[in-house]
Design an enzyme around this catalytic site. Structure first.
Site, mmCIF file in Angstrom:
data_model
loop_
_atom_site.group_PDB
_atom_site.id
_atom_site.type_symbol
_atom_site.label_atom_id
_atom_site.label_comp_id
_atom_site.label_asym_id
_atom_site.label_seq_id
_atom_site.Cartn_x
_atom_site.Cartn_y
_atom_site.Cartn_z
ATOM 1 N N ARG A 50 0.902 -1.269 -0.050
ATOM 2 C CA ARG A 50 0.100 -0.300 -0.238
ATOM 3 C C ARG A 50 0.821 1.290 0.146
ATOM 4 N NH1 ARG A 50 -2.314 -0.268 4.795
ATOM 5 N NH2 ARG A 50 -1.736 1.744 5.434
ATOM 6 N N ASP A 176 -3.720 16.312 -17.130
ATOM 7 C CA ASP A 176 -4.043 14.880 -17.551
ATOM 8 C C ASP A 176 -3.627 14.729 -19.108
ATOM 9 O OD1 ASP A 176 -5.352 12.597 -18.463
ATOM 10 O OD2 ASP A 176 -7.142 12.633 -17.248
ATOM 11 N N LYS A 201 -5.008 3.192 -20.115
ATOM 12 C CA LYS A 201 -5.249 3.350 -21.388
ATOM 13 C C LYS A 201 -3.840 2.960 -21.973
ATOM 14 C CE LYS A 201 -9.045 4.743 -19.693
ATOM 15 N NZ LYS A 201 -9.296 6.281 -19.521
HETATM 16 C C1 LIG Z 1 -10.012 7.079 -18.391
HETATM 17 C C2 LIG Z 1 -9.885 8.343 -18.226
HETATM 18 C C3 LIG Z 1 -9.723 8.759 -16.811
HETATM 19 C C4 LIG Z 1 -9.920 7.793 -15.682
HETATM 20 O O1 LIG Z 1 -9.287 6.918 -15.570
HETATM 21 P P1 LIG Z 1 -9.611 5.290 -15.051
HETATM 22 O O2 LIG Z 1 -8.374 4.608 -15.005
HETATM 23 O O3 LIG Z 1 -10.738 4.785 -15.476
HETATM 24 O O4 LIG Z 1 -9.736 5.572 -13.406
HETATM 25 C C5 LIG Z 1 -9.153 10.165 -16.514
HETATM 26 N N1 LIG Z 1 -9.077 10.684 -17.586
HETATM 27 C C6 LIG Z 1 -8.931 10.454 -18.744
HETATM 28 C C7 LIG Z 1 -8.393 11.349 -19.792
HETATM 29 C C8 LIG Z 1 -9.359 9.139 -19.214
HETATM 30 O O5 LIG Z 1 -9.424 8.867 -20.520
#
Ligand SMILES: *Cc1c(COP(=O)(O)O)cnc(C)c1O
Length: 385
Positions: A50, A176, A201
């Site tokens: 953790r 992000d 992703k």
């Molecule tokens: C999928 C996604 C998220 C969230 O991510 P998870 O791994 O599903 O929690 C945040 N930002 C973007 C741009 C995403 O495509």
């Protein structure tokens, strides 16, 4: 022995080189262990999964920091976990967060439904104009958040003016960059303080792991780690091992996503049955010049609008054979989804049209199949519409 700066492919596979004794396994060893033996009376750091200090967690964190040009990085158990912790690391009760309006739906809900309980105010700004951000600043603004490229219009944002604004105002800039990956865009090189990924992703790339990541300065990442120890969004070691495997091919996968993205976008732009194509590699895209300046590749995400709206889109989706109808993105397989029923479901049809995402809009995550096969699949589905 200095070989000079290594390329991204080499670093995605090896990270930085460290001497390895003879007999060391070439592939990483999976330490599927929550805890580790500890010296009696010792003061050394406790090893516990953790805390993010399992060897598999450490290996991918170092590799990502290397690729992003960051001092430090940390993986979490989801992208949402990474975004939540990164913001909690820089915001306090009474602070104001200024966010781009064009962000992932889950993050929008996190900001509007959850941050209020911590006394954190969030407002949203149309992100393409640096002046709009400046006008929206308040006395208590502490951080700016944005996504680039955006979902699903693939708008590319110029973060350098925002980074300059953050520097003069003493604010944190969080970006992000899930759609770009460090192969196509490295926000820290443009002045961002923290880069965030949904590692679910492209970083993992095989649609089989849920994970997130943050990278930035040592002190910021240590604060994220402190929060992760308490709030508990650590990544499972096996998930880290899978991401390690996935990240080894990140650069070569992204090169292919970039090539297929451009080929499919150019084909789509020539089809009379497609009313609009959204891809930053096309000269018709509003951010094409900016994309050429700040991105190393246009990526594998593509938006199209079919002539004929929702009925045409549903007929098209049912006819596709290779392209799979599913949410998410960044895997080896091509996926298509409708923002109308996924990311933008909470908006009305009029609000979606207003946002430039009319019903019938389709978002593709182009995978690693042969581009010709993807085009042939789209062509036969389009012919049936
Ligand atoms: C999928 C996604 C998220 C969230 O991510 P998870 O791994 O599903 O929690 C945040 N930002 C973007 C741009 C995403 O495509």
């Amino acid at each position: 022995m200095d070989h000079g700066p290594l390329g991204l492919s080499t670093r995605a596979i090896h990270g930085s080189f460290e001497p390895r004794p003879d007999g060391t396994p070439v592939a990483p060893v999976l330490a599927q262990s929550a805890t580790f033996t500890h010296p009696v009376g010792g003061t050394r750091e406790t090893l516990y999964a953790r805390y993010g200090n399992n060897p598999n967690q450490i290996a991918i964190a170092r590799r990502l920091a290397n690729l992003e040009g960051a001092e430090s990085a940390l993986f979490t158990s989801s992208g949402m976990g990474a975004i939540a912790l990164a913001h909690l690391a820089v915001l306090r009760p009474g602070d104001h967060l200024l966010s781009s309006a064009w962000i992932y739906g889950g993050v929008h809900r996190l900001f509007t439904q959850e941050f209020g309980r911590f006394g954190i105010e969030v407002t949203f700004v149309q992100p393409t104009q640096a002046r709009a951000w400046k006008r929206a600043l308040r006395k208590n603004t502490r951080a700016l958040f944005l996504e680039s490229p955006t979902n699903p219009l693939l708008r590319v944002l110029d973060i350098e003016p925002l980074a300059a604004l953050c520097k003069t105002e003493g604010l944190a800039l969080l970006v992000d960059a899930t759609f770009a990956t460090p192969v196509n865009f490295r926000p820290l090189e443009h002045g961002a303080d923290i880069v965030i990924h949904s590692a679910t992703k492209y970083l993992n790339g095989h649609s089989d792991v849920l994970a997130g990541a943050v990278a930035g300065s040592e002190s910021l990442i240590e604060e994220v780690r402190r929060l992760m120890k308490l709030w508990g969004q650590a990544l499972d070691p096996f998930a880290a091992w899978l991401i390690d495997r996935g990240m080894r091919t990140l650069a070569v996968r992204m090169a292919r996503h970039n090539a297929t993205g451009l080929a499919v976008a150019e084909w789509c732009a020539r089809q009379p049955g497609i009313a609009a194509v959204h891809y930053p590699g096309l000269p018709s895209h509003p951010d094409h010049d900016l994309a050429n300046r700040v991105l190393n590749g246009y990526g594998g995400m593509l938006g199209i609008e079919l002539v004929g709206g929702v009925p045409a889109a549903e007929r098209f989706l049912r006819a596709l054979r290779i392209v799979t109808h599913a949410p998410s993105l960044g895997g080896v397989e091509t996926l298509v989804s409708e923002p109308r029923v996924t990311s933008h479901a909470s908006l009305s049809a009029d609000e979606r049209a207003e946002a430039g995402i009319p019903d019938g809009f389709l978002r593709f995550s182009l995978g690693l199949e042969d581009a010709d096969d993807l085009i042939a699949d789209m062509a036969q589905a389009l012919a049936g519409v």
